[in-house]
Design a protein around this motif. Structure first.
Motif, PDB file in Angstrom:
ATOM      1  N   LEU A  15      -6.022  10.583  -3.173  1.00 33.76           N
ATOM      2  CA  LEU A  15      -5.171  10.859  -4.333  1.00 33.76           C
ATOM      3  C   LEU A  15      -5.918  10.598  -5.637  1.00 33.76           C
ATOM      4  N   GLN A  16      -6.733   9.560  -5.663  1.00 35.97           N
ATOM      5  CA  GLN A  16      -7.531   9.276  -6.862  1.00 35.97           C
ATOM      6  C   GLN A  16      -8.547  10.390  -7.113  1.00 35.97           C
TER       7      GLN A  16
ATOM      8  N   GLN B 201      -0.108   6.457  -7.030  1.00 36.64           N
ATOM      9  CA  GLN B 201      -1.233   7.387  -7.126  1.00 36.64           C
ATOM     10  C   GLN B 201      -0.756   8.831  -7.022  1.00 36.64           C
ATOM     11  N   ALA B 202       0.227   9.080  -6.161  1.00 34.53           N
ATOM     12  CA  ALA B 202       0.750  10.440  -6.009  1.00 34.53           C
ATOM     13  C   ALA B 202       1.452  10.897  -7.285  1.00 34.53           C
TER      14      ALA B 202
ATOM     15  N   LEU C  69      -3.571   4.272   4.930  1.00 32.55           N
ATOM     16  CA  LEU C  69      -2.940   4.321   3.610  1.00 32.55           C
ATOM     17  C   LEU C  69      -3.985   4.154   2.514  1.00 32.55           C
ATOM     18  N   ILE C  70      -4.904   3.216   2.703  1.00 32.62           N
ATOM     19  CA  ILE C  70      -5.953   2.986   1.703  1.00 32.62           C
ATOM     20  C   ILE C  70      -6.831   4.224   1.567  1.00 32.62           C
ATOM     21  N   GLU C  71      -7.176   4.843   2.690  1.00 38.61           N
ATOM     22  CA  GLU C  71      -7.985   6.065   2.647  1.00 38.61           C
ATOM     23  C   GLU C  71      -7.256   7.172   1.889  1.00 38.61           C
TER      24      GLU C  71
ATOM     25  N   ARG D  47       2.239  12.612   1.268  1.00 36.69           N
ATOM     26  CA  ARG D  47       2.945  11.587   0.500  1.00 36.69           C
ATOM     27  C   ARG D  47       4.414  11.549   0.904  1.00 36.69           C
TER      28      ARG D  47
ATOM     29  N   GLU E 152      -5.027   6.700  -0.452  1.00 36.18           N
ATOM     30  CA  GLU E 152      -5.027   6.328  -1.871  1.00 36.18           C
ATOM     31  C   GLU E 152      -6.283   6.868  -2.567  1.00 36.18           C
TER      32      GLU E 152
ATOM     33  N   HIS F 264       0.815  -1.211   0.000  1.00 28.49           N
ATOM     34  CA  HIS F 264       0.000   0.000   0.000  1.00 28.49           C
ATOM     35  C   HIS F 264       0.856   1.271   0.000  1.00 28.49           C
TER      36      HIS F 264
ATOM     37  N   TYR G  44       1.310   1.688  -3.577  1.00 31.44           N
ATOM     38  CA  TYR G  44       0.129   2.275  -4.214  1.00 31.44           C
ATOM     39  C   TYR G  44       0.104   3.791  -4.008  1.00 31.44           C
ATOM     40  N   VAL G  45       0.466   4.237  -2.804  1.00 29.38           N
ATOM     41  CA  VAL G  45       0.508   5.681  -2.522  1.00 29.38           C
ATOM     42  C   VAL G  45       1.488   6.366  -3.466  1.00 29.38           C
TER      43      VAL G  45
END
Length: 218
Positions: A184-185, A62-63, A177-179, A125, A181, A55, A58-59
């Motif tokens: 960022l989306q 996405q960043a 972290l998921i939140e 980030r 992500e 994750h 993923y950050v």
């Protein structure tokens, strides 16, 4: 390379120290080489730790996507008779936020709020990516590594008389972290929507988009 005590001006104690450091470095390099030879040992092996690392990755992805979309938006906002300034595509963080806020195109207040959200996300980030996570059992539970430790001097450029600097310790969970992500989306999607709307309004087709000056919007 440091010579022997007779060959160098170093005190004998320093020569001994450097020799021990060279030996320790050689041992560490050999250990890393063995891990590289066995990929299963070269990466976090605990399922919780691997999930956390995934994750964080993923950050980062996405960043990077958000940076590029906002940079393209900045290039569009600064378009002139010479075209689009390519240097905008290399900006991120505070410099990119400044570029977005200093265009001559009139934009509503909610655009300013979006740029503020982007800049805050960029700082978050950096905190996630550059923070130090304590080492521990590679198969340990999440609590052993879901922690960031950051130096917290009173002033960013503060000089200290010792190497002891106060640190802030924060626990960042996988759920957080998921939140992040998703945030960022949302930012990436918003930047794309603004880009499309401004393009459809004619911005970028000529040196004068006919949209007045940015100051007219406030």
């Amino acid at each position: 390379m440091v010579g022997t005590a007779e060959e160098s001006s170093w005190p004998p104690e320093l020569d001994d120290l450097f020799a021990r450091e060279r030996l320790e470095r050689a041992v560490k390099e050999a250990t890393l080489f063995l891990r590289q030879a066995s990929r299963s040992a070269a990466v976090p092996s605990g399922p919780a730790m691997r999930d956390y690392a995934e994750h964080v990755g993923y950050v980062i992805m996405q960043a990077a996507d958000a940076d590029l979309r906002f940079a393209a938006l900045a290039a569009l906002l600064h378009h002139n008779e010479d075209g689009y300034p390519a240097k905008m595509l290399a900006l991120s963080g505070r410099r990119l936020a400044d570029a977005l806020m200093t265009s001559r195109v009139p934009l509503p207040d909610d655009f300013d709020s979006l740029v503020t959200r982007y800049e805050a996300a960029y700082r978050r980030r950096n905190q996630i990516v550059h923070a130090i996570r304590p080492h521990g059992d590679r198969d340990a539970d999440a609590e052993r590594f879901e922690m960031t430790v950051r130096p917290t001097p009173t002033q960013p450029q503060e000089r200290v008389r010792t190497m002891s600097v106060a640190s802030s310790i924060e626990t960042i969970t996988v759920e957080e972290l998921i939140e992040f992500e998703f945030e960022l989306q949302l930012l990436s999607n918003a930047a794309s929507q603004w880009f499309q709307a401004l393009t459809e309004a004619g911005l970028g087709e000529s040196s004068d988009p006919g949209l007045g000056t940015r100051g007219d919007a406030h």
